[in-house]
Write a protein that holds these residues in place. Structure first.
Motif, PDB file in Angstrom:
ATOM      1  N   ASP A  77       0.829  -1.202   0.000  1.00  0.00           N
ATOM      2  CA  ASP A  77       0.000   0.000   0.000  1.00  0.00           C
ATOM      3  C   ASP A  77       0.865   1.254   0.000  1.00  0.00           C
ATOM      4  O   ASP A  77       1.841   1.350   0.739  1.00  0.00           O
ATOM      5  N   VAL A  78       0.506   2.190  -0.839  1.00  0.00           N
ATOM      6  CA  VAL A  78       1.153   3.490  -0.881  1.00  0.00           C
ATOM      7  C   VAL A  78       0.155   4.479  -0.300  1.00  0.00           C
ATOM      8  O   VAL A  78      -0.902   4.711  -0.880  1.00  0.00           O
ATOM      9  N   ALA A  79       0.492   5.023   0.856  1.00  0.00           N
ATOM     10  CA  ALA A  79      -0.397   5.987   1.509  1.00  0.00           C
ATOM     11  C   ALA A  79      -0.287   7.329   0.792  1.00  0.00           C
ATOM     12  O   ALA A  79       0.781   7.952   0.800  1.00  0.00           O
ATOM     13  N   PRO A  80      -1.369   7.775   0.164  1.00  0.00           N
ATOM     14  CA  PRO A  80      -1.309   9.041  -0.574  1.00  0.00           C
ATOM     15  C   PRO A  80      -0.842  10.210   0.286  1.00  0.00           C
ATOM     16  O   PRO A  80      -0.071  11.049  -0.161  1.00  0.00           O
ATOM     17  N   GLU A  81      -1.288  10.241   1.538  1.00  0.00           N
ATOM     18  CA  GLU A  81      -0.913  11.350   2.413  1.00  0.00           C
ATOM     19  C   GLU A  81       0.589  11.380   2.654  1.00  0.00           C
ATOM     20  O   GLU A  81       1.199  12.451   2.668  1.00  0.00           O
ATOM     21  N   ALA A  82       1.184  10.214   2.840  1.00  0.00           N
ATOM     22  CA  ALA A  82       2.625  10.146   3.091  1.00  0.00           C
ATOM     23  C   ALA A  82       3.416  10.627   1.879  1.00  0.00           C
ATOM     24  O   ALA A  82       4.412  11.347   2.030  1.00  0.00           O
TER      25      ALA A  82
END
Length: 70
Positions: free
Chosen positions: A53-58
């Motif tokens: 998962d790639v956290a958009p916020e990060a």
């Protein structure tokens, strides 16, 4: 015009990040369904990579941090 292009690029990035996040969730769901049906979907290394998962916020926070330091 440059400001409008920057806003479009920023919006494109947001959409791409959200799309990747949603696709990751879909892959997790399909993989779980496959496993339940007896299909060893987790054996495929590409599936393992896609499920990260790639956290958009990060990602956005990291971009903002780098831009602020420039």
């Amino acid at each position: 015009m440059a400001a409008a292009a920057d806003k479009r690029a920023d919006l494109d990035l947001h959409i791409s990040l959200l799309t990747e996040h949603e696709l990751t969730k879909l892959v997790e769901l399909v993989t779980a369904m496959a496993e339940r049906a007896g299909v060893r979907a987790n054996a495929d290394p590409e599936v393992k990579e896609i499920k990260k998962d790639v956290a958009p916020e990060a990602v956005l926070d990291e971009i903002e941090t780098k831009q602020a330091s420039e």
